[in-house]
Design an enzyme around this catalytic site. Sequence first.
Site, short mmCIF file in Angstrom:
data_model
loop_
_atom_site.label_atom_id
_atom_site.label_comp_id
_atom_site.label_asym_id
_atom_site.label_seq_id
_atom_site.Cartn_x
_atom_site.Cartn_y
_atom_site.Cartn_z
N HIS A 84 0.91 -1.07 0.13
CA HIS A 84 -0.08 -0.03 -0.08
C HIS A 84 0.82 1.29 -0.04
CE1 HIS A 84 1.12 -0.47 4.21
NE2 HIS A 84 1.04 0.82 4.31
N ASP A 97 0.70 5.05 1.90
CA ASP A 97 0.23 5.77 3.05
C ASP A 97 -0.44 7.13 2.66
OD1 ASP A 97 1.25 3.98 4.67
OD2 ASP A 97 2.81 5.06 5.48
N HIS A 122 4.69 0.19 -0.25
CA HIS A 122 5.64 -0.62 0.59
C HIS A 122 4.73 -1.80 1.52
CE1 HIS A 122 3.75 2.63 2.93
NE2 HIS A 122 3.78 1.89 4.09
N ARG A 181 7.85 -8.92 15.28
CA ARG A 181 8.08 -7.42 14.86
C ARG A 181 7.03 -6.77 15.18
NH1 ARG A 181 7.47 -4.69 10.07
NH2 ARG A 181 8.91 -2.97 10.29
O1 LIG Z 1 5.24 -2.39 9.88
C1 LIG Z 1 6.00 -1.81 9.01
O2 LIG Z 1 6.93 -1.87 8.56
C2 LIG Z 1 4.80 -0.78 7.96
C3 LIG Z 1 3.80 -0.22 8.67
C4 LIG Z 1 3.10 0.55 7.69
O3 LIG Z 1 3.17 0.52 6.35
C5 LIG Z 1 1.72 1.05 8.15
O4 LIG Z 1 1.37 1.04 9.30
O5 LIG Z 1 1.35 2.02 7.23
FE LIG Z 2 2.21 1.91 5.60
#
Ligand SMILES: O=C(O)CCC(=O)C(=O)O
Ligand SMILES: [Fe+2]
Length: 365
Positions: free
Chosen positions: A234, A236, A291, A301
């Site tokens: 996605h 942001d 990403h 994680r």
């Molecule tokens: O956890 C991650 O590395 C990405 C999190 C992410 O892309 C988000 O919360 O929009």
């Molecule tokens: Fe994100």
Amino acid sequence: MPSRVSDAIKPHRHVLDFTSLKELPESHAWSSLDSPSSNNPPTAADSSVSESVPVIDLDDPKAQELVGRACKTWGAFQVKNHGIETSLLDRIESTGKSLFSLPTHQKLKAARAVDGVSGYGVARISSFFSKLMWSEGFTILGSPVEHARQLWPHDYNHFWYVYTYVPPILMHVQYDKEMHKLAGRLMGLMLGSLGIAQEDVDWAGPNKEGAAAIQLNSYPACPDPDRAMGLAAHTDSTLLTILYQNNTSGLQVLRDASGWVTVPPVPGALVVNIGDLLHILSNGSYPSVLHRAVVNRTQQRLSVAYLYGPPSNVKISPLSKLLDPTHPPLYRPVTWTEYLGAKAKHFNEALSSVRLCIARTGLVN
Ligand SMILES: O=C(O)CCC(=O)C(=O)O
Ligand SMILES: [Fe+2]
């Protein structure tokens, strides 16, 4: 973040007790058939790319230039010497850990309401996919104190101290306040690298009214990581996102020429992602980065995303100083709220949905 973000959030469903699972359930097993190719599960080829997003020292006199180059080429970078104390990042991490390690029935007491924004649940983009993601999240918008009271009825203060009012004697740094300052500083560097003075954009700046939400993400260890997806690809819907990741890798960004590239955790560094609203503001010169997060077999994680956007009444449109007859505006003006509505409807096609059709030679929609 405006309240219409709730449009993008469907009722939380299928929250799993991840710790009890020895096998990947079918509901969470992804294959190339389940999603567009950008969401294929990770392959060995993805991790063979040696190049990764630039790490920029904000104390470097050339920081602005480096930020500009990273925005143009990667849509993401990491920052060092950002001014956020390690102790605050450690505290956020341990707060997240203790939140996600609560029993599922307890976490569900703070579940995100059907029409709500804040609280516990599956990834907000889950409704766009037939398979579920191997992650759980907690969104904070405004004060989390009511949810903290539900999660830790006897000890909600430690959450309260990290996120909201912090008596200066106990802890003078506050996550939201510090991240807000950093976001303003980064906006200054990004605008500067486009040749725009921060003062020329009346809502932008370290002491201005930008809005934000905090997203805690947990990706439990997974019995079959090659077939699971932590968080699907996605962009942001922000101006920029500042991401803290613990010492476990999982974040990947899409680089056209190289495919998925891992953004390794660098001790003390924070990841910065360009969001769709900065893409619009820069008239497309700083692309928002696609990403995703992948998972692994052995380690949980954790990530904390600071989702930074403009005040809700501000219309974001390509900056006028970047426009001339050969560079007409590529996007129509939108508020953050309107853009979240477009994202809720069109997901990864949201940017195209606000793109202007320009019938000029050499400019294609
Ligand atoms: O956890 C991650 O590395 C990405 C999190 C992410 O892309 C988000 O919360 O929009
Ligand atoms: Fe994100």
